[in-house]
Design a protein around this motif. Structure first.
Motif, mmCIF file in Angstrom:
data_model
loop_
_atom_site.group_PDB
_atom_site.id
_atom_site.type_symbol
_atom_site.label_atom_id
_atom_site.label_comp_id
_atom_site.label_asym_id
_atom_site.label_seq_id
_atom_site.Cartn_x
_atom_site.Cartn_y
_atom_site.Cartn_z
ATOM 1 N N LYS A 268 0.802 -1.217 0.000
ATOM 2 C CA LYS A 268 0.000 0.000 0.000
ATOM 3 C C LYS A 268 0.839 1.273 0.000
ATOM 4 C CE LYS A 268 -3.771 -2.333 2.417
ATOM 5 N NZ LYS A 268 -4.617 -2.351 3.633
ATOM 6 N N SER A 269 2.040 1.174 0.551
ATOM 7 C CA SER A 269 2.857 2.382 0.636
ATOM 8 C C SER A 269 4.331 2.028 0.503
ATOM 9 C CB SER A 269 2.615 3.090 1.978
ATOM 10 O OG SER A 269 3.041 2.252 3.041
ATOM 11 N N SER A 270 5.125 3.077 0.297
ATOM 12 C CA SER A 270 6.571 2.858 0.217
ATOM 13 C C SER A 270 7.136 2.394 1.555
ATOM 14 C CB SER A 270 7.269 4.154 -0.219
ATOM 15 O OG SER A 270 7.004 5.206 0.709
ATOM 16 N N GLU A 271 6.484 2.805 2.646
ATOM 17 C CA GLU A 271 6.918 2.365 3.979
ATOM 18 C C GLU A 271 6.720 0.860 4.130
ATOM 19 O OE1 GLU A 271 8.733 2.819 7.496
ATOM 20 O OE2 GLU A 271 8.388 4.446 6.056
ATOM 21 N N GLU A 272 5.581 0.368 3.631
ATOM 22 C CA GLU A 272 5.313 -1.078 3.686
ATOM 23 C C GLU A 272 6.282 -1.824 2.787
ATOM 24 O OE1 GLU A 272 1.500 -4.130 3.237
ATOM 25 O OE2 GLU A 272 1.316 -2.014 2.673
ATOM 26 N N GLN A 273 6.597 -1.233 1.616
ATOM 27 C CA GLN A 273 7.576 -1.844 0.708
ATOM 28 C C GLN A 273 8.945 -1.952 1.392
ATOM 29 O OE1 GLN A 273 8.810 0.591 -2.568
ATOM 30 N NE2 GLN A 273 9.233 -1.173 -3.884
ATOM 31 N N LYS A 274 9.317 -0.876 2.075
ATOM 32 C CA LYS A 274 10.600 -0.866 2.784
ATOM 33 C C LYS A 274 10.627 -1.920 3.888
ATOM 34 C CE LYS A 274 13.755 2.340 5.064
ATOM 35 N NZ LYS A 274 13.952 3.738 5.552
ATOM 36 N N GLN A 275 9.491 -2.071 4.550
ATOM 37 C CA GLN A 275 9.398 -3.074 5.625
ATOM 38 C C GLN A 275 9.589 -4.477 5.062
ATOM 39 O OE1 GLN A 275 5.664 -2.978 7.675
ATOM 40 N NE2 GLN A 275 6.165 -4.739 8.978
ATOM 41 N N TYR A 276 8.965 -4.751 3.904
ATOM 42 C CA TYR A 276 9.090 -6.081 3.280
ATOM 43 C C TYR A 276 10.538 -6.338 2.822
ATOM 44 C CZ TYR A 276 3.970 -6.208 3.195
ATOM 45 O OH TYR A 276 2.654 -6.211 3.539
ATOM 46 N N LEU A 277 11.144 -5.278 2.269
ATOM 47 C CA LEU A 277 12.538 -5.422 1.840
ATOM 48 C C LEU A 277 13.462 -5.690 3.031
ATOM 49 C CD1 LEU A 277 12.782 -2.599 -0.857
ATOM 50 C CD2 LEU A 277 12.900 -5.081 -1.241
ATOM 51 N N GLN A 278 13.154 -5.037 4.179
ATOM 52 C CA GLN A 278 13.955 -5.257 5.385
ATOM 53 C C GLN A 278 13.804 -6.704 5.864
ATOM 54 O OE1 GLN A 278 16.091 -2.989 6.887
ATOM 55 N NE2 GLN A 278 16.712 -4.839 7.996
ATOM 56 N N ILE A 279 12.603 -7.258 5.792
ATOM 57 C CA ILE A 279 12.383 -8.659 6.186
ATOM 58 C C ILE A 279 13.188 -9.589 5.288
ATOM 59 C CG2 ILE A 279 10.688 -10.521 6.303
ATOM 60 C CD1 ILE A 279 8.611 -8.386 7.128
ATOM 61 N N ILE A 280 13.135 -9.325 3.977
ATOM 62 C CA ILE A 280 13.893 -10.153 3.023
ATOM 63 C C ILE A 280 15.386 -10.063 3.326
ATOM 64 C CG2 ILE A 280 14.575 -10.374 0.601
ATOM 65 C CD1 ILE A 280 11.716 -9.503 -0.137
ATOM 66 N N ASN A 281 15.850 -8.854 3.631
ATOM 67 C CA ASN A 281 17.271 -8.656 3.940
ATOM 68 C C ASN A 281 17.667 -9.415 5.209
ATOM 69 O OD1 ASN A 281 19.431 -6.682 5.519
ATOM 70 N ND2 ASN A 281 19.828 -6.879 3.321
ATOM 71 N N ASN A 282 16.833 -9.339 6.236
ATOM 72 C CA ASN A 282 17.124 -10.039 7.497
ATOM 73 C C ASN A 282 17.170 -11.557 7.295
ATOM 74 O OD1 ASN A 282 17.258 -7.625 8.874
ATOM 75 N ND2 ASN A 282 15.119 -7.710 9.578
ATOM 76 N N GLU A 283 16.240 -12.063 6.529
ATOM 77 C CA GLU A 283 16.207 -13.503 6.308
ATOM 78 C C GLU A 283 17.394 -13.950 5.459
ATOM 79 O OE1 GLU A 283 14.257 -15.508 7.887
ATOM 80 O OE2 GLU A 283 13.266 -13.796 8.833
ATOM 81 N N ALA A 284 17.809 -13.110 4.530
ATOM 82 C CA ALA A 284 18.995 -13.429 3.732
ATOM 83 C C ALA A 284 20.233 -13.476 4.624
ATOM 84 C CB ALA A 284 19.171 -12.396 2.617
ATOM 85 N N LYS A 285 20.317 -12.533 5.582
ATOM 86 C CA LYS A 285 21.435 -12.549 6.532
ATOM 87 C C LYS A 285 21.418 -13.840 7.351
ATOM 88 C CE LYS A 285 22.007 -7.581 7.243
ATOM 89 N NZ LYS A 285 21.879 -6.469 8.238
ATOM 90 N N ARG A 286 20.216 -14.256 7.724
ATOM 91 C CA ARG A 286 20.076 -15.485 8.521
ATOM 92 C C ARG A 286 20.615 -16.689 7.751
ATOM 93 N NH1 ARG A 286 14.263 -17.401 11.001
ATOM 94 N NH2 ARG A 286 14.984 -19.295 12.078
ATOM 95 N N ILE A 287 20.290 -16.749 6.469
ATOM 96 C CA ILE A 287 20.799 -17.838 5.628
ATOM 97 C C ILE A 287 22.316 -17.721 5.491
ATOM 98 C CG2 ILE A 287 20.800 -18.813 3.297
ATOM 99 C CD1 ILE A 287 17.870 -18.032 3.078
ATOM 100 N N SER A 288 22.796 -16.482 5.373
ATOM 101 C CA SER A 288 24.243 -16.266 5.237
ATOM 102 C C SER A 288 24.988 -16.763 6.468
ATOM 103 C CB SER A 288 24.518 -14.771 5.015
ATOM 104 O OG SER A 288 25.908 -14.531 4.945
ATOM 105 N N PHE A 289 24.439 -16.483 7.673
ATOM 106 C CA PHE A 289 25.066 -16.959 8.906
ATOM 107 C C PHE A 289 25.117 -18.490 8.933
ATOM 108 C CE2 PHE A 289 23.594 -12.840 11.054
ATOM 109 C CZ PHE A 289 24.814 -12.223 10.805
#
Length: 457
Positions: A268-289
């Motif tokens: 719905k908003s760029s803020e929500e888009q940013k939140q989803y991107l942050q989740i994807i980034n965090n999960e990618a870090k988790r896989i990296s660890f």
């Protein structure tokens, strides 16, 4: 095929080996005793003939007349031995028995003079008599004594029969004892063979009933210990695969789900888009660890773990870790404190040591719900000591000796909630030990844990 297997079994081989050695030793000993006995007996006969001949010659010395000769002959009547008396020309002047050809053939030649008694025939195997001759006085005549050789031959036959019977009995008895002994010796080995066969089929934990503390018992205990280790690693592997699949599936599900949302423009908003991107980034870090832990373990296993040492300031490394992790610690409502005394520069791999502190602090953060995490660094008796304390849920006493093992995690349900693969502390220990250091842990449930690293200055 079964018969061949029986013949080639270790108990049969041992039985045949021991039996062969026993029979060989028995044959050698029997041959020696047999030879000694026959030689002693024939020597006794020869000595007896010489003594009897000498005594008769003494009686006849100076009295070589019919009465004395008759007296000597009467003494040998009914005896086993025979006596023949001759004059100096070897003419027979008295005999206890009629002379046969073998007796005549062994008379001395005419004109031959003896000064003392001797054995003129000792071959009891090929002649009828063992024969001795003794001179009478000074060339007055000779006394011949004869011992029938058939008596010795009969004794030898009886002796051979007794030895044969005794040998057969002893060998049969020995075979029986050796068979029992070899079976008793090999029974544990057969049990071990069965146990290893079962282990090869995946049934690792086997009970081998061994007694004592000899090499076979130690081997049985080693196989049992090996089975327990294999079972432990099998369980650890299964848990590891389950943990890895769980750890990968969850972030991948998030990444796939939120990336689909972003691709379809379902926000719905760029803020929500940013939140989803942050989740994807965090999960990618988790896989990296996770992948990094697996990579570190693989390098440890193939001995590619190399230290790049340099003289470093331990306090600076600790402060860097605290600074980087402090936001996550504060976010969880915890606080972190440090008490870092002055420490001289020491030769370490700074990146690896940093990895150690990251793992320990993150581990403390993971299992601490309230309270604080504290780090102490000081010098004691020529060693640098670093303590990482927390006020977390602690570690059960039964698990303290296992937490540094590969893939080990305390309470699987707890591990699923907090994540992790059980490799963090394993990697920490390997790094510390590669620096010729030591890591220990002291913990109480519901009170917290303290990890202590000791490094040489």
């Amino acid at each position: 095929m079964k018969k061949f297997k029986k013949i080639t079994s270790i108990s049969t081989k041992l039985g045949l080996l021991f039996s062969g050695i026993f029979v060989l030793l028995l044959f050698i000993l029997g041959s020696i005793l047999y030879g000694v006995f026959i030689n002693m007996f024939s020597d006794y006969v020869k000595q007896d003939l010489l003594v009897r001949g000498y005594n008769h010659a003494k009686v006849l010395e100076g009295q070589l007349n019919k009465e004395t000769i008759a007296h000597v002959i009467r003494m040998e009547k009914g005896a086993t031995t025979k006596v023949v008396i001759t004059n100096p020309n070897q003419s027979v002047i008295g005999s206890s028995v009629p002379l046969d050809e073998d007796m005549k053939n062994h008379l001395l030649s005419k004109g031959q003079v003896l000064k003392k008694g001797l054995i003129v025939e000792s071959d009891w195997k090929n002649h009828d008599y063992i024969i001795s001759v003794s001179p009478i006085g000074k060339n007055e005549g000779y006394v011949y004594m004869y011992y029938p050789a058939y008596i010795i031959r009969e004794i030898v036959v009886v002796l051979n029969l007794l030895i044969l019977m005794a040998s057969v009995g002893v060998i049969l008895l020995a075979f029986g004892f050796i068979g029992i002994l070899s079976r008793r010796l090999t029974k544990p080995l057969l049990l071990m063979k069965d146990a290893t066969n079962k282990m090869s089929l995946g049934r690792y934990q086997q009970k081998i009933p061994v007694k004592g503390d000899d090499e076979i018992a130690q081997l049985g205990k080693s196989i049992q210990s090996l089975g327990e280790q294999l079972q432990y690693f099998e369980d650890s592997r299964n848990d590891f695969l389950a943990a890895v699949s769980h750890e990968l599936r969850t972030p991948l599900t998030y990444i796939k789900g939120y990336s689909d949302i972003l691709m379809k423009g379902m926000y719905k908003s760029s803020e929500e888009q940013k939140q989803y991107l942050q989740i994807i980034n965090n999960e990618a870090k988790r896989i990296s660890f996770l992948v990094n832990d697996l990579f570190e373990m693989s390098k440890l296993q193939v001995n590619e773990f190399v230290l790049d040492r340099e003289y470093s300031n331990i306090n600076q490394i600790i402060e860097k870790v605290i600074t980087n992790l402090q936001p996550e610690i504060l976010k969880k409502g915890l606080k972190i404190t440090s008490n870092l005394q002055e420490i001289p520069l020491i030769s370490v791999d700074p990146k690896r040591i940093e990895q150690v502190f990251y793992n320990l602090v993150e581990n403390a953060l993971k299992y601490t719900q309230q309270g604080e995490i504290s780090i102490l660094a000081y010098v004691e008796k020529g060693f640098v000591k670093i303590k990482v304390k927390d006020t977390g849920i602690g570690i059960p006493k039964s698990d303290l000796t296992k937490i540094f093992d590969r893939f080990y995690r305390v309470e699987q349900s707890r591990a699923r909630q907090t994540g992790g693969t059980g490799l963090g502390l394993y990697v920490v220990k390997q790094i510390v030990e590669a620096h010729e250091g030591e890591i220990t842990v002291d913990s109480q449930e519901n009170k917290g844990s303290t990890f202590t690293i000791t490094l040489k200055i």
